[in-house]
Design a protein around this motif. Structure first.
Motif, short mmCIF file in Angstrom:
data_model
loop_
_atom_site.label_atom_id
_atom_site.label_comp_id
_atom_site.label_asym_id
_atom_site.label_seq_id
_atom_site.Cartn_x
_atom_site.Cartn_y
_atom_site.Cartn_z
N PRO A 22 30.93 115.64 -12.46
CA PRO A 22 29.88 116.22 -13.29
C PRO A 22 30.11 115.94 -14.77
CG PRO A 22 31.34 117.92 -12.44
CD PRO A 22 31.75 116.64 -11.80
N GLU A 23 29.02 115.65 -15.46
CA GLU A 23 29.10 115.39 -16.90
C GLU A 23 28.72 116.61 -17.72
OE1 GLU A 23 27.48 111.55 -18.21
OE2 GLU A 23 27.18 111.12 -16.08
N LEU A 24 27.92 117.49 -17.14
CA LEU A 24 27.54 118.73 -17.82
C LEU A 24 27.93 119.91 -16.95
CD1 LEU A 24 23.96 117.96 -19.24
CD2 LEU A 24 26.12 118.02 -20.47
N PHE A 25 28.32 120.99 -17.60
CA PHE A 25 28.74 122.20 -16.89
C PHE A 25 27.94 123.38 -17.40
CE2 PHE A 25 32.22 119.29 -16.66
CZ PHE A 25 32.78 119.50 -15.41
N LEU A 26 27.58 124.26 -16.48
CA LEU A 26 26.86 125.48 -16.84
C LEU A 26 27.60 126.65 -16.23
CD1 LEU A 26 24.42 127.03 -17.99
CD2 LEU A 26 23.24 126.55 -15.84
N ASP A 27 27.98 127.61 -17.07
CA ASP A 27 28.68 128.80 -16.60
C ASP A 27 27.70 129.97 -16.64
OD1 ASP A 27 30.42 130.82 -15.96
OD2 ASP A 27 31.85 130.39 -17.57
N HIS A 47 20.07 111.69 -19.37
CA HIS A 47 20.32 110.77 -18.25
C HIS A 47 21.67 111.08 -17.57
CE1 HIS A 47 16.79 108.50 -19.25
NE2 HIS A 47 17.18 108.47 -20.50
N VAL A 48 21.86 112.34 -17.25
CA VAL A 48 23.06 112.80 -16.55
C VAL A 48 22.68 113.02 -15.09
CG1 VAL A 48 24.72 114.69 -16.33
CG2 VAL A 48 24.07 113.85 -18.59
N TYR A 49 23.36 112.32 -14.20
CA TYR A 49 23.02 112.35 -12.78
C TYR A 49 23.65 113.52 -12.04
CZ TYR A 49 22.20 110.42 -8.09
OH TYR A 49 21.80 110.23 -6.80
N CYS A 51 19.84 117.46 -18.44
CA CYS A 51 20.32 116.34 -17.62
C CYS A 51 19.31 115.20 -17.61
CB CYS A 51 20.60 116.81 -16.19
SG CYS A 51 22.08 117.82 -16.03
N ARG A 52 18.05 115.53 -17.46
CA ARG A 52 17.02 114.49 -17.45
C ARG A 52 16.91 113.82 -18.82
NH1 ARG A 52 13.54 113.81 -13.51
NH2 ARG A 52 11.77 113.41 -14.87
N ALA A 89 17.17 124.93 -18.23
CA ALA A 89 17.61 124.19 -19.42
C ALA A 89 18.60 123.10 -19.04
CB ALA A 89 18.25 125.15 -20.42
N LEU A 90 19.49 123.39 -18.09
CA LEU A 90 20.46 122.38 -17.64
C LEU A 90 19.75 121.19 -17.02
CD1 LEU A 90 23.46 121.55 -17.01
CD2 LEU A 90 23.07 122.58 -14.77
N ILE A 91 18.78 121.45 -16.16
CA ILE A 91 18.05 120.36 -15.50
C ILE A 91 17.31 119.53 -16.55
CG2 ILE A 91 16.19 119.82 -13.88
CD1 ILE A 91 17.11 122.36 -12.31
N ALA A 92 16.68 120.20 -17.51
CA ALA A 92 15.96 119.49 -18.57
C ALA A 92 16.93 118.65 -19.40
CB ALA A 92 15.22 120.48 -19.46
#
Length: 178
Positions: A95-100, A124-126, A120-121, A115-118
């Motif tokens: 994972p490139e982004l983390f959400l706690d 360009h984080v898969y 990532c898009r 917000a995380l999904i937005a």
């Protein structure tokens, strides 16, 4: 005191001095270039907030998707190869982004997941990681239900131990073609 392993006798020193006679010391003329930074475009805060609202629009508390209740929490969209789920389980994706989500209410958690999904898009984080924790199992139960409803979620699986184990989910997000 250690004796120099490669000591030179007087004749060798004299020979060296003769061979370098007439030379002059050069100045350091190397130019160091700073690395080029990738240009990041400015995104207005209003646009980011609207993306969060749009992304969390898909989350309903009433809808109950048909998820496997046995084994680890997992989901794969119908048009996706189940091998992607296996790769998530094995930890092939980092994972490139983390959400706690610790300490958030359900409403706040929905907004943050949106917000995380937005993000990532946009970036360009898969693959991303959502850490819902154990707690009272409210977010642990609700997070997969929300994610299964979102059209941009390709798959999710309980994270491997190094990414949070059964207190986290790894998600794959569908990206726009560049």
């Amino acid at each position: 005191m250690m004796k120099n392993k490669y000591s030179l006798n007087e004749e060798e020193i004299h020979l060296f001095q003769q061979s370098v006679a007439g030379t002059k010391r050069i100045n350091q003329d190397t130019v160091l270039h700073s690395p080029r930074r990738k240009k990041t475009s400015y995104i207005a805060p209003e646009r980011i907030q609207q993306e969060q609202i749009d992304a969390s629009y898909y989350f309903s508390d009433e809808f109950q998707p048909n998820l496997d209740s046995e084994g680890p929490t997992r989901y794969v969209r119908g048009d996706t190869n189940h091998y992607e789920l296996k790769k998530l389980r094995r930890g092939d994706y980092s994972p490139e982004l983390f959400l706690d989500l610790h300490g958030l209410t359900q409403m706040q958690a929905k907004q943050e997941i949106g917000a995380l999904i937005a993000a990532c898009r946009r970036e360009h984080v898969y693959c991303a990681c959502i850490m819902h924790g154990h707690g009272k199992h409210i977010l642990k139960q609700q997070t997969p239900l929300w994610l299964a409803q979102h059209p941009d979620i390709i798959a999710f699986h309980q994270a491997p131990k190094e990414w949070g184990g059964n207190a986290a989910l790894l998600i794959l997000i569908e990206l726009d073609e560049p």
